[in-house]
Design an enzyme around this catalytic site. Sequence first.
Site, PDB file in Angstrom:
ATOM      1  N   ARG A  12     -51.643  -6.993  -8.663  1.00 37.81           N
ATOM      2  CA  ARG A  12     -50.966  -7.751  -7.611  1.00 37.81           C
ATOM      3  C   ARG A  12     -50.771  -9.182  -8.065  1.00 37.81           C
ATOM      4  NH1 ARG A  12     -51.297  -5.633  -2.368  1.00 37.81           N
ATOM      5  NH2 ARG A  12     -51.109  -7.676  -1.405  1.00 37.81           N
ATOM      6  N   GLU A  53     -42.444  -1.347   3.184  1.00 34.45           N
ATOM      7  CA  GLU A  53     -42.527  -0.885   4.568  1.00 34.45           C
ATOM      8  C   GLU A  53     -41.849  -1.968   5.415  1.00 34.45           C
ATOM      9  OE1 GLU A  53     -46.444  -0.100   6.164  1.00 34.45           O
ATOM     10  OE2 GLU A  53     -45.572   0.487   8.086  1.00 34.45           O
ATOM     11  N   LYS A  93     -49.030  -9.335   4.807  1.00 31.86           N
ATOM     12  CA  LYS A  93     -48.052  -9.387   5.888  1.00 31.86           C
ATOM     13  C   LYS A  93     -48.740  -9.563   7.244  1.00 31.86           C
ATOM     14  CE  LYS A  93     -45.482  -5.911   4.206  1.00 31.86           C
ATOM     15  NZ  LYS A  93     -44.662  -4.691   4.261  1.00 31.86           N
TER      16      LYS A  93
HETATM   17  P1  ATP Z   1     -49.027  -6.240   2.738  1.00 27.99           P
HETATM   18  O1  ATP Z   1     -50.404  -5.847   2.328  1.00 27.99           O
HETATM   19  O2  ATP Z   1     -48.737  -7.676   2.648  1.00 27.99           O
HETATM   20  O3  ATP Z   1     -48.610  -5.641   4.056  1.00 27.99           O
HETATM   21  P2  ATP Z   1     -47.891  -4.081   1.409  1.00 27.99           P
HETATM   22  O4  ATP Z   1     -48.341  -3.719   0.064  1.00 27.99           O
HETATM   23  O5  ATP Z   1     -48.395  -3.232   2.478  1.00 27.99           O
HETATM   24  O6  ATP Z   1     -48.107  -5.608   1.647  1.00 27.99           O
HETATM   25  P3  ATP Z   1     -45.332  -2.972   1.200  1.00 27.99           P
HETATM   26  O7  ATP Z   1     -44.106  -3.277   1.962  1.00 27.99           O
HETATM   27  O8  ATP Z   1     -45.940  -1.653   1.382  1.00 27.99           O
HETATM   28  O9  ATP Z   1     -46.342  -4.114   1.547  1.00 27.99           O
HETATM   29  O10 ATP Z   1     -45.119  -3.281  -0.334  1.00 27.99           O
HETATM   30  C1  ATP Z   1     -44.017  -2.849  -1.073  1.00 27.99           C
HETATM   31  C2  ATP Z   1     -44.360  -2.924  -2.521  1.00 27.99           C
HETATM   32  O11 ATP Z   1     -44.712  -4.249  -2.885  1.00 27.99           O
HETATM   33  C3  ATP Z   1     -45.539  -2.041  -2.882  1.00 27.99           C
HETATM   34  O12 ATP Z   1     -45.200  -1.294  -4.019  1.00 27.99           O
HETATM   35  C4  ATP Z   1     -46.643  -3.006  -3.178  1.00 27.99           C
HETATM   36  O13 ATP Z   1     -47.464  -2.492  -4.175  1.00 27.99           O
HETATM   37  C5  ATP Z   1     -45.901  -4.254  -3.621  1.00 27.99           C
HETATM   38  N1  ATP Z   1     -46.680  -5.463  -3.344  1.00 27.99           N
HETATM   39  C6  ATP Z   1     -47.165  -5.875  -2.170  1.00 27.99           C
HETATM   40  N2  ATP Z   1     -47.881  -6.991  -2.310  1.00 27.99           N
HETATM   41  C7  ATP Z   1     -47.850  -7.334  -3.620  1.00 27.99           C
HETATM   42  C8  ATP Z   1     -48.408  -8.391  -4.419  1.00 27.99           C
HETATM   43  N3  ATP Z   1     -49.158  -9.360  -3.875  1.00 27.99           N
HETATM   44  N4  ATP Z   1     -48.156  -8.392  -5.746  1.00 27.99           N
HETATM   45  C9  ATP Z   1     -47.390  -7.431  -6.303  1.00 27.99           C
HETATM   46  N5  ATP Z   1     -46.840  -6.423  -5.615  1.00 27.99           N
HETATM   47  C10 ATP Z   1     -47.063  -6.357  -4.285  1.00 27.99           C
HETATM   48 MG    MG Z   2     -48.093  -1.021   2.067  1.00 26.18          MG
END
Ligand code: ATP
Ligand code: MG
Length: 562
Positions: A261, A35, A271
């Site tokens: 994760r 995102e 984020k």
């Molecule tokens: P945040 O919670 O930090 O906002 P998010 O998961 O909402 O992170 P996205 O941009 O939606 O952020 O994530 C894109 C991809 O990265 C998703 O498929 C998510 O599962 C993966 N991802 C995010 N954080 C991690 C992590 N700590 N370890 C592995 N994969 C991750």
């Molecule tokens: Mg997300």
Amino acid sequence: MTKPAGASDFIRDIVERDNAERTYAGRVQTRFPPEPNGYLHIGHAKAIIQDFETALAFGGVCNVRFDDTNPDTEETEYVEAIIDDIEWLGYHPDNVFYASDYFEELYNWAVDLVHRGLAYVDEQDAETISAQRGGFGKPGIESPYRDRPVAESLEVFARMRAGELDEGAACLRAKIDMQNDNMWLRDPVLYRIRHGHHHRTHDAWTIYPTYDWAHGQSDAIEGVTHSLCTLEFDVHRPLYDWCLDQLPLPGDRPKQIEFARLEFTHIVTSKRRLKKLVEDGVVDGWDDARMPTLQGLKRRGYPASAIRTFCTEIGTARTNSRHAIEALEAIVRRELNQTAQRRMAVLKPLKLVLTNWPTDEAGQPVVEHFEVTNNPENPDDGTRTVAFSGELVIEADDFAEVPPPKFFRLSPGKEVRLRGAYLVTATDVVKDTDGTIVQVNATYDPATRGGDAPDGRKVKSTMHWVSLAHSVPLTAALYDRLFTAEVPGAATGEPLDDLNPNSRELLEGALGEAALGETAPGQVVQFERLGYFAKDADVDGLYHRTVGLKDEWAAIQKRQGN
Ligand code: ATP
Ligand code: MG
């Protein structure tokens, strides 16, 4: 302990089975779906590497798809940074797609759902809807709008799209099962009203699909075979499948697979919280060298290849765990040891004058030149010349007027080796009016050129130095953990409570050998005895300590008996 290379990856096993069974006719397609509401962090690196390496291992395709379904939080700035970061990590997306490109199609499918009695417009407020969802062991309550006539839902949905309704006035919900044990199947919201400006579709839309309505459908449109995501989405999987069930699928049906994760001690990978650090001015920006963002790690001098190696070595699991940050640092150090050229720099300079140093015919101190290897680990890296003369600087910590017990470095009457140059013996000190030592006087032994005494006498210390007349000024940034607690927020629930107020120390009067005037922006060198330092990409003369020289991970493992 970090597992050996080629550690288990259950996702590859699944793909192999699908290939053997010809589920997708041998086709493998993955995607990384960020995102664009912030910068990528080290956790995202794990997902990127998983997505790309899975595709690469099977000769498949990996795309980037921006999950841009919330106009209020997303920006073009983030889109561009995310692409740059993926390229920096070493991957090139086969295609870059946007969920917003499918808004029309997603809308039409939603209208179709309403026609078929599988979705309805709910005009209750968000709080009421949420309360009616119930919980584990707590029944859900059906909305009074659930059985409204199809025509009525269609009409309100059209008005939602036309921008006639306020945010929160209505939403589109799937009609599934308000008593399902899985909360995500209790009539989930598929569309909500948002009047914000979207970074790509601008003001064309006032309704936006939720993650659940957009994600699986976008996967299907693109032809994704294996939709890899993190474990928190496993509860969404039945809904992912339900949404796909409603489609006239153009091709193969994508399969969602969840993995753990990536989390580290002393680090926050959210984020939202990283954004708060930036907004509160705790750090200088998303790319501050203390940030666990990819841009922060890059500025700090982490090689992308070390991040790839780490993510490969830990393998891919189905249970969440937190890795010691020292384990990642050990891999960074291992790699930099092979690649970083050695330099001498003095972070807290103290003047050292050799009182018996010769002068030339013009009365000027003689200058000698020593040829030194750039990297003992890599002979191909060649040698360089380092100038030496009678006025030097040494590390203030390397001198003690009254040495404490077991202090083997320089003190009056003691002899030490100046690395690669001569043995010197301190004689006396010069102090300013406050009594602070501003200069150490010493004599050198001309017979020890190169650093060894012909009579074989030993010294206990070898110290780094810089010739004052040949030095370049530097600023060194030394870092400590950004969060003091191993698990930030473990005590209070708020990670920001565990912020380390002293995470950065700037040493502005450092001096380096002349060759440091040639370091390229972003290049990492080893300052002998002090650690690996990355030259800042923007600020001239600024060096960030990437990692120290001591392998803390090895020490931790030893303590744990591994
Ligand atoms: P945040 O919670 O930090 O906002 P998010 O998961 O909402 O992170 P996205 O941009 O939606 O952020 O994530 C894109 C991809 O990265 C998703 O498929 C998510 O599962 C993966 N991802 C995010 N954080 C991690 C992590 N700590 N370890 C592995 N994969 C991750
Ligand atoms: Mg997300």
